[in-house]
Scaffold this motif. Structure first.
Motif, PDB file in Angstrom:
ATOM      1  N   LYS A  82      27.932  29.315  43.901  1.00 52.99           N
ATOM      2  CA  LYS A  82      27.925  30.599  44.599  1.00 52.99           C
ATOM      3  C   LYS A  82      28.955  31.547  44.013  1.00 52.99           C
ATOM      4  O   LYS A  82      28.704  32.745  43.845  1.00 52.99           O
ATOM      5  CB  LYS A  82      28.204  30.392  46.093  1.00 52.99           C
ATOM      6  CG  LYS A  82      27.038  29.877  46.900  1.00 52.99           C
ATOM      7  CD  LYS A  82      27.396  29.839  48.382  1.00 52.99           C
ATOM      8  CE  LYS A  82      26.240  29.346  49.208  1.00 52.99           C
ATOM      9  NZ  LYS A  82      26.586  29.289  50.667  1.00 52.99           N
ATOM     10  N   LEU A  83      30.138  30.999  43.701  1.00 49.82           N
ATOM     11  CA  LEU A  83      31.191  31.844  43.125  1.00 49.82           C
ATOM     12  C   LEU A  83      30.735  32.436  41.800  1.00 49.82           C
ATOM     13  O   LEU A  83      30.999  33.618  41.513  1.00 49.82           O
ATOM     14  CB  LEU A  83      32.469  31.025  42.932  1.00 49.82           C
ATOM     15  CG  LEU A  83      33.164  30.546  44.212  1.00 49.82           C
ATOM     16  CD1 LEU A  83      34.349  29.659  43.878  1.00 49.82           C
ATOM     17  CD2 LEU A  83      33.618  31.720  45.063  1.00 49.82           C
ATOM     18  N   GLN A  84      30.068  31.642  40.983  1.00 47.03           N
ATOM     19  CA  GLN A  84      29.539  32.163  39.721  1.00 47.03           C
ATOM     20  C   GLN A  84      28.536  33.279  39.968  1.00 47.03           C
ATOM     21  O   GLN A  84      28.572  34.330  39.305  1.00 47.03           O
ATOM     22  CB  GLN A  84      28.881  31.036  38.927  1.00 47.03           C
ATOM     23  CG  GLN A  84      29.846  30.194  38.110  1.00 47.03           C
ATOM     24  CD  GLN A  84      29.101  29.270  37.177  1.00 47.03           C
ATOM     25  OE1 GLN A  84      28.232  28.501  37.591  1.00 47.03           O
ATOM     26  NE2 GLN A  84      29.416  29.347  35.898  1.00 47.03           N
ATOM     27  N   GLN A  85      27.640  33.065  40.910  1.00 45.32           N
ATOM     28  CA  GLN A  85      26.624  34.077  41.201  1.00 45.32           C
ATOM     29  C   GLN A  85      27.252  35.369  41.709  1.00 45.32           C
ATOM     30  O   GLN A  85      26.751  36.468  41.421  1.00 45.32           O
ATOM     31  CB  GLN A  85      25.641  33.525  42.234  1.00 45.32           C
ATOM     32  CG  GLN A  85      24.817  32.352  41.750  1.00 45.32           C
ATOM     33  CD  GLN A  85      24.056  31.673  42.871  1.00 45.32           C
ATOM     34  OE1 GLN A  85      24.015  32.167  44.003  1.00 45.32           O
ATOM     35  NE2 GLN A  85      23.437  30.527  42.585  1.00 45.32           N
ATOM     36  N   LEU A  86      28.330  35.249  42.459  1.00 47.31           N
ATOM     37  CA  LEU A  86      28.998  36.424  43.026  1.00 47.31           C
ATOM     38  C   LEU A  86      30.014  37.032  42.070  1.00 47.31           C
ATOM     39  O   LEU A  86      30.654  38.031  42.390  1.00 47.31           O
ATOM     40  CB  LEU A  86      29.697  36.035  44.330  1.00 47.31           C
ATOM     41  CG  LEU A  86      28.781  35.616  45.486  1.00 47.31           C
ATOM     42  CD1 LEU A  86      29.593  34.955  46.598  1.00 47.31           C
ATOM     43  CD2 LEU A  86      28.038  36.837  46.026  1.00 47.31           C
ATOM     44  N   ASN A  87      30.161  36.419  40.890  1.00 43.22           N
ATOM     45  CA  ASN A  87      31.136  36.884  39.903  1.00 43.22           C
ATOM     46  C   ASN A  87      32.558  36.843  40.465  1.00 43.22           C
ATOM     47  O   ASN A  87      33.372  37.731  40.214  1.00 43.22           O
ATOM     48  CB  ASN A  87      30.803  38.298  39.417  1.00 43.22           C
ATOM     49  CG  ASN A  87      31.504  38.630  38.111  1.00 43.22           C
ATOM     50  OD1 ASN A  87      31.890  37.729  37.357  1.00 43.22           O
ATOM     51  ND2 ASN A  87      31.690  39.917  37.845  1.00 43.22           N
ATOM     52  N   ILE A  88      32.838  35.822  41.252  1.00 45.41           N
ATOM     53  CA  ILE A  88      34.188  35.572  41.748  1.00 45.41           C
ATOM     54  C   ILE A  88      34.822  34.494  40.874  1.00 45.41           C
ATOM     55  O   ILE A  88      34.233  33.439  40.642  1.00 45.41           O
ATOM     56  CB  ILE A  88      34.171  35.093  43.220  1.00 45.41           C
ATOM     57  CG1 ILE A  88      33.634  36.204  44.119  1.00 45.41           C
ATOM     58  CG2 ILE A  88      35.560  34.680  43.676  1.00 45.41           C
ATOM     59  CD1 ILE A  88      33.520  35.788  45.577  1.00 45.41           C
ATOM     60  N   ARG A  89      35.988  34.755  40.411  1.00 46.80           N
ATOM     61  CA  ARG A  89      36.689  33.828  39.533  1.00 46.80           C
ATOM     62  C   ARG A  89      37.491  32.832  40.376  1.00 46.80           C
ATOM     63  O   ARG A  89      38.428  33.221  41.065  1.00 46.80           O
ATOM     64  CB  ARG A  89      37.626  34.615  38.619  1.00 46.80           C
ATOM     65  CG  ARG A  89      38.510  33.783  37.716  1.00 46.80           C
ATOM     66  CD  ARG A  89      39.467  34.686  36.958  1.00 46.80           C
ATOM     67  NE  ARG A  89      40.231  35.517  37.879  1.00 46.80           N
ATOM     68  CZ  ARG A  89      40.871  36.629  37.511  1.00 46.80           C
ATOM     69  NH1 ARG A  89      40.790  37.064  36.277  1.00 46.80           N
ATOM     70  NH2 ARG A  89      41.575  37.315  38.390  1.00 46.80           N
ATOM     71  N   PRO A  90      37.173  31.553  40.329  1.00 48.50           N
ATOM     72  CA  PRO A  90      37.906  30.591  41.153  1.00 48.50           C
ATOM     73  C   PRO A  90      39.175  30.091  40.469  1.00 48.50           C
ATOM     74  O   PRO A  90      39.255  30.018  39.245  1.00 48.50           O
ATOM     75  CB  PRO A  90      36.908  29.451  41.319  1.00 48.50           C
ATOM     76  CG  PRO A  90      36.131  29.470  40.046  1.00 48.50           C
ATOM     77  CD  PRO A  90      36.025  30.929  39.638  1.00 48.50           C
ATOM     78  N   ILE A  91      40.160  29.780  41.270  1.00 38.09           N
ATOM     79  CA  ILE A  91      41.331  29.022  40.828  1.00 38.09           C
ATOM     80  C   ILE A  91      41.226  27.690  41.551  1.00 38.09           C
ATOM     81  O   ILE A  91      41.461  27.607  42.755  1.00 38.09           O
ATOM     82  CB  ILE A  91      42.648  29.731  41.173  1.00 38.09           C
ATOM     83  CG1 ILE A  91      42.676  31.129  40.546  1.00 38.09           C
ATOM     84  CG2 ILE A  91      43.838  28.920  40.707  1.00 38.09           C
ATOM     85  CD1 ILE A  91      43.878  31.961  40.960  1.00 38.09           C
ATOM     86  N   VAL A  92      40.844  26.661  40.842  1.00 39.85           N
ATOM     87  CA  VAL A  92      40.502  25.390  41.462  1.00 39.85           C
ATOM     88  C   VAL A  92      41.759  24.578  41.726  1.00 39.85           C
ATOM     89  O   VAL A  92      42.593  24.377  40.833  1.00 39.85           O
ATOM     90  CB  VAL A  92      39.516  24.602  40.575  1.00 39.85           C
ATOM     91  CG1 VAL A  92      39.364  23.171  41.078  1.00 39.85           C
ATOM     92  CG2 VAL A  92      38.166  25.302  40.560  1.00 39.85           C
ATOM     93  N   GLY A  93      41.894  24.123  42.953  1.00 42.17           N
ATOM     94  CA  GLY A  93      43.011  23.271  43.331  1.00 42.17           C
ATOM     95  C   GLY A  93      42.535  21.879  43.660  1.00 42.17           C
ATOM     96  O   GLY A  93      41.424  21.667  44.133  1.00 42.17           O
ATOM     97  N   LEU A  94      43.391  20.899  43.394  1.00 44.41           N
ATOM     98  CA  LEU A  94      43.039  19.505  43.628  1.00 44.41           C
ATOM     99  C   LEU A  94      43.722  18.944  44.874  1.00 44.41           C
ATOM    100  O   LEU A  94      43.125  18.182  45.613  1.00 44.41           O
ATOM    101  CB  LEU A  94      43.403  18.653  42.403  1.00 44.41           C
ATOM    102  CG  LEU A  94      42.847  19.156  41.058  1.00 44.41           C
ATOM    103  CD1 LEU A  94      43.243  18.215  39.936  1.00 44.41           C
ATOM    104  CD2 LEU A  94      41.341  19.328  41.117  1.00 44.41           C
ATOM    105  N   ILE A  95      44.977  19.312  45.099  1.00 45.53           N
ATOM    106  CA  ILE A  95      45.700  18.861  46.283  1.00 45.53           C
ATOM    107  C   ILE A  95      46.474  20.043  46.848  1.00 45.53           C
ATOM    108  O   ILE A  95      47.194  20.726  46.120  1.00 45.53           O
ATOM    109  CB  ILE A  95      46.674  17.710  45.955  1.00 45.53           C
ATOM    110  CG1 ILE A  95      45.897  16.441  45.592  1.00 45.53           C
ATOM    111  CG2 ILE A  95      47.601  17.415  47.129  1.00 45.53           C
ATOM    112  CD1 ILE A  95      46.782  15.263  45.271  1.00 45.53           C
ATOM    113  N   HIS A  96      46.341  20.249  48.154  1.00 38.94           N
ATOM    114  CA  HIS A  96      47.025  21.362  48.809  1.00 38.94           C
ATOM    115  C   HIS A  96      47.792  20.813  50.008  1.00 38.94           C
ATOM    116  O   HIS A  96      47.211  20.481  51.030  1.00 38.94           O
ATOM    117  CB  HIS A  96      46.000  22.409  49.258  1.00 38.94           C
ATOM    118  CG  HIS A  96      46.599  23.707  49.682  1.00 38.94           C
ATOM    119  ND1 HIS A  96      46.708  24.794  48.837  1.00 38.94           N
ATOM    120  CD2 HIS A  96      47.142  24.106  50.847  1.00 38.94           C
ATOM    121  CE1 HIS A  96      47.270  25.803  49.475  1.00 38.94           C
ATOM    122  NE2 HIS A  96      47.547  25.399  50.708  1.00 38.94           N
TER     123      HIS A  96
END
Length: 682
Positions: A82-96
């Motif tokens: 969905k983020l790709q389709q919306l042209n939103i750039r994600p910052i992927v986190g593994l542990i928060h």
């Protein structure tokens, strides 16, 4: 979607969802689950409409893995697509703010390797992802888990604190290595609280230590913790061997963006005069006792601009504010974010590389007032209000859109400083309490009007007040002159005509309300007015206004007719239903009379049947002001635990339940040790 700097050269606007999966003892708490983000499929589309500069930090919350290496990718894949389709750039986190899955912990010597294995699999699954935050706020997490014992594994000593910190930072380094084997262009966005400690002269040694400690996440990543570092001996004296530290010297992993999180509690003040403070603020370093207080309660803090300059001079790395949020009344949420934005823009103009300011959290958060320890369901509103599992835009949406698209935003409320400046004892002569030249106009007198005055004073909302009688007796042309004279940004009609069923002026006051609605609509001014759901006696029987056609027959005005007339006159007006209200300083009102009259069978019947859910006046007024600032429209119902649009089906039942417990007493910010409450209701 354009991810470049905005056209005026300011920082980007990023947005993030509070996504902590936190462990206390054997209990895991998932913020995305509490926020119902997993179930709402259109959240990301709403985020995309916020503006043209946008990133979404850390969206992998529901990716599950076990000790056998099984990973459930379904939800994460769906979200990232969905983020790709919306042209939103994600910052992927593994542990928060977590210890990882149940088969490991921050004290596990295998933690860094396990995290890196997972990171490599994430990169293989999503090779197009460019930005990563493998571990959010490792120093802060280590403090809460290893020094204060708040989170799992609940340790309270320097050795375990430092072990947890080193395990997390080593995990970041190994994770980025694994990710870059798949995507050599992958970038590290490291986050940490940018707090600073201030103190009295006698505690300068402790403040200096904490101010050296605050940089450890970045110092370790940049290979700066070596012999000669101010805390080198602290590591060795705490039982950390030199060989362990050599890893970080030999394997630097310099962040591509240094992300700093800033809350009103990020800056602290240490004071040895403990008799001046409540016991909850008193702690010890083993040498002496002292109070650890929020700096804005005592001194003028350094401020985000000064702290970012310190970070720039230390690292010369691109920077971003990766969390900026305040849990408080709506206007102070606007003021807090705008103050941080303005400071960052000022630094950008001086040539400092600041990439973005992040609105955190877009959907709010739960239970940070107890550092996630208590499961009280205390919700703090974010950019959107999602109570009742419905997403409602607040005034923050308009601010973020404006800053993202145009780099500026103006509102009369922003000319008054936030409470952290207005109430700061170090600011002399009330120099910041200059009146806003554009008021909200409050028309009416009585308990609601009086409490509106009180709350506007406490919240820094400049207002002008006109008594109801003065307006009611004026000729119609004078009403327009009233608006022209004060030029308000909004009008609040606080007349209480329905509270006085035997007052012959009910009809005229309703006509006045309609006239004000027409005038406000013609001039484009937002209007807040109050309807009612109060109980009246009618021929000796209880009559709830939702169940009868009219207020006692001699007045010929029904509640429904009143609301309809207002909305017809001003379709954008905000109508708040109110019931009998109570407050600790109010006596002799309908609700208190019913409660006090224990011998009256009628009052017991009313209360037992819940026919009369009373309003706490403080909450009624504050919730109404927030909705007015949010530019909410239509008829809204504020209950003891709910605030909701008053949409009805054919049976007359409310069909939407939007904002449970909308106006809690405001926690100053996301949880930090010994965070205080801003008590508005003195």
């Amino acid at each position: 979607m354009n991810n470049n700097k905005n056209t005026l050269g300011g920082p980007e606007i990023w947005g993030g969802i509070e996504c902590t999966i936190n462990r206390t003892s054997d209990i895991f708490k998932d913020q995305l689950s509490l926020l119902n983000h997993y179930e709402r499929e259109n959240d990301l589309a709403a985020f995309a409409r916020l503006g043209k500069s946008y990133s979404l930090p850390r969206p992998l919350g529901k990716t599950l893995f076990d000790k056998n290496g099984f990973i459930s990718w379904d939800w994460a894949s769906k979200q990232l697509n969905k983020l790709q389709q919306l042209n939103i750039r994600p910052i992927v986190g593994l542990i928060h703010h977590g210890s990882g899955p149940a088969f490991t912990s921050l004290m596990d010597e295998n933690f860094p390797v396990l995290l890196a294995e997972y990171a490599g699999k994430v990169a293989e699954r999503f090779p197009w992802v460019e930005y990563y935050t493998p571990v959010n706020e490792p120093l802060t997490t280590a403090r809460f888990s290893g020094l204060y014992g708040v989170w799992f594994p609940h340790r309270k000593n320097d050795h375990d604190f430092l072990t947890m910190l080193l395990n997390q930072v080593e995990g970041i380094i190994l994770s980025m290595s694994a990710i870059r084997k798949v995507n050599p262009q992958a970038k590290l966005v490291q986050t940490e609280d940018i707090g600073k400690t201030h103190s009295t002269a006698s505690l300068k040694y402790q403040a200096d230590f904490e101010n050296d400690r605050r940089w450890l996440t970045y110092d370790l990543l940049c290979g700066k913790v070596k012999p000669g570092h101010n805390l080198w001996n602290y590591f060795l004296d705490s039982g950390i061997n030199k060989e362990r530290l050599d890893f970080f010297i030999k394997n630097p992993c310099i962040p591509d963006i240094a992300g700093f999180n800033y809350y009103v509690t990020s800056e602290r003040f240490l004071d040895g005069k403990i008799e001046k403070y409540p016991s909850c603020l008193i702690g010890s370093n083993g040498r002496e006792e002292y109070a650890d207080n929020v700096a804005v309660r005592v001194i003028k803090p350094a401020g985000i601009g000064h702290l970012l300059m310190e970070a720039w001079e230390r690292y010369h790395l691109p920077m971003a504010i990766t969390e900026a949020h305040l849990h408080c009344s709506r206007e102070d949420q606007l003021r807090w974010f705008k103050e941080i934005w303005d400071s960052c823009c000022s630094l950008v103009r001086k040539g400092i590389n600041i990439q973005a300011v992040t609105a955190w959290s877009l959907l709010g958060a739960y239970d940070w007032d107890s550092l996630l320890v208590n499961e009280a369901g205390h919700y703090e509103v974010g950019v959107f209000d999602i109570s009742g599992n419905r997403r409602r835009p607040t005034a923050m949406v308009k601010l973020i859109r404006a800053l993202s698209n145009a780099g500026k935003y103006e509102h009369p409320l922003l000319t008054t400083p936030g409470w952290w400046l207005r109430h700061n004892p170090a600011i002399k002569n009330n120099v910041l309490l200059t009146q806003n030249s554009v008021p909200v106009l409050i028309i009416g007198n009585g308990r609601i009007a009086d409490h509106l005055h009180k709350m506007c004073n406490q919240r820094g909302i400049y207002y002008q007040s006109v008594p109801c009688l003065e307006v009611a007796e004026a000729p119609k042309p004078a009403h327009g002159l009233l608006l022209e004279l004060h030029k308000p940004w909004a009008v609040i009609n606080a007349t209480e005509c329905f509270n006085k069923p035997h007052n012959n002026s009910v009809q005229s006051e309703c006509e006045l309300a309609k006239l004000l609605a027409e005038l406000c609509f013609s001039t484009g001014i937002p209007l807040l007015t109050f309807s009612t759901d109060i109980i009246f006696m009618n021929k000796g029987q209880l009559a709830h206004l939702d169940s009868i056609k009219m207020i006692p027959s001699d007045h010929h005005v029904t509640k429904t007719e009143f609301e309809s007339a207002l909305l017809q006159a001003h379709p954008g007006s905000l109508v708040i239903k109110k019931r009998a209200f109570f407050h600790h300083w109010i006596q002799n009102n309908l609700f208190s009379d019913l409660v006090i009259s224990k011998g009256n069978h009628l009052s017991h019947k009313a209360i037992d049947a819940n026919i009369l859910p009373g309003h706490y006046l403080h909450k009624l007024v504050n919730a109404s002001l927030d909705l007015l600032i949010d530019e909410a429209k239509g008829v809204w119902d504020i209950w003891h635990k709910n605030l909701r649009p008053s949409d009805k089906d054919n049976d007359g039942k409310l069909t939407r339940d939007i904002i449970p417990e909308v106006m809690q007493k405001g926690r100053e910010s996301q949880g930090k040790p010994q965070a205080e409450l801003l008590e508005l209701d003195n």
